[in-house]
Write a protein that holds these residues in place. Structure first.
Motif, PDB file in Angstrom:
ATOM      1  N   VAL A 107       0.839  -0.992  -0.038  1.00  0.00           N
ATOM      2  CA  VAL A 107      -0.096   0.273   0.069  1.00  0.00           C
ATOM      3  C   VAL A 107       0.789   1.360  -0.193  1.00  0.00           C
ATOM      4  CG1 VAL A 107      -1.866  -1.265   1.354  1.00  0.00           C
ATOM      5  CG2 VAL A 107      -0.191   0.022   2.518  1.00  0.00           C
ATOM      6  N   ASP A 108       0.345   2.402  -0.626  1.00  0.00           N
ATOM      7  CA  ASP A 108       1.239   3.441  -0.400  1.00  0.00           C
ATOM      8  C   ASP A 108       0.781   4.417   0.552  1.00  0.00           C
ATOM      9  OD1 ASP A 108       2.607   3.305  -2.578  1.00  0.00           O
ATOM     10  OD2 ASP A 108       1.130   3.916  -4.008  1.00  0.00           O
ATOM     11  N   MET A 109       1.385   5.008   1.531  1.00  0.00           N
ATOM     12  CA  MET A 109       1.016   5.825   2.471  1.00  0.00           C
ATOM     13  C   MET A 109       2.172   6.977   2.564  1.00  0.00           C
ATOM     14  SD  MET A 109       1.398   3.926   5.976  1.00  0.00           S
ATOM     15  CE  MET A 109       0.457   2.300   5.666  1.00  0.00           C
ATOM     16  N   LYS A 110       1.586   8.171   3.184  1.00  0.00           N
ATOM     17  CA  LYS A 110       2.668   9.317   3.754  1.00  0.00           C
ATOM     18  C   LYS A 110       3.644   8.655   4.780  1.00  0.00           C
ATOM     19  CE  LYS A 110       0.950  12.749   1.699  1.00  0.00           C
ATOM     20  NZ  LYS A 110       1.616  13.390   0.518  1.00  0.00           N
ATOM     21  N   PHE A 111       4.843   8.942   4.656  1.00  0.00           N
ATOM     22  CA  PHE A 111       5.916   8.653   5.408  1.00  0.00           C
ATOM     23  C   PHE A 111       5.603   8.780   6.983  1.00  0.00           C
ATOM     24  CE2 PHE A 111      10.223   9.015   7.487  1.00  0.00           C
ATOM     25  CZ  PHE A 111      10.465   7.784   7.367  1.00  0.00           C
TER      26      PHE A 111
END
Length: 174
Positions: A107-111
């Motif tokens: 999944v992509d997410m903010k750091f």
């Protein structure tokens, strides 16, 4: 150059995937040299290890890196520094406990969101991988120096010259 031998073990899955046959005996482990970066020059590395296709553990490589100094505290991860400098970056997170075909689900997410989960202890099974850190922050923050043994990286020389994808990644997780 002084070195000492370290016993190592290759997990069964890696043996099968990579066809590892330790010492020609079909074993699952062996011994490998551990050498300090201060004692191992490029010429010795290429002659003794690379040309012979032998593994080596090189200790002390990271001690001079900014990432080593800035990203850690005596108690562990320096979440404050990481959040302050890189929070807005979009990163790819592998969910190691979940499969998606032949790999982990990603999944992509903010750091910043990943750090928050990690800091609260809610990141079990999560692993940040393939973060193009150098491409995103290389001119603003020098996290590390590529050790001399690996500076002749032809893949990145091509990528830099052709302005295509790079192969410099950062990986991290709890």
């Amino acid at each position: 150059m002084s070195s000492h031998r370290t016993t190592w073990h290759v997990p069964q899955g890696y043996q099968e995937v990579f066809g590892i046959d330790v010492n020609g005996k079909g074993g699952t482990g062996g011994e490998v040299d551990r050498v300090s970066v201060r004692e191992l020059g490029y010429e010795a590395f290429t002659k003794r290890y690379m040309a012979e296709n032998l593994p080596v553990l090189i200790s002390g490589i990271t001690q001079t890196w900014n990432a080593y100094k800035d990203w850690r505290t005596p108690k562990g991860v320096n979440f404050g520094f990481l959040r302050e400098r890189f929070a807005g970056s979009q990163v790819c997170i592998a969910m190691c406990g979940e499969r998606d075909f032949s790999d982990q689900r990603r999944v992509d997410m903010k750091f910043a969101d990943f750090l928050k989960k990690w800091e609260k202890g809610d990141a079990k099974g999560l692993y940040l991988k393939d973060w193009h850190f150098f491409r995103e922050f290389g001119s603003k923050y020098k996290a590390y120096d590529v050790p001399p043994y690996f500076q002749d990286d032809w893949m990145n020389q091509y990528a830099d010259a052709s302005n295509t994808d790079d192969y410099r990644f950062v990986y991290m997780g709890p």
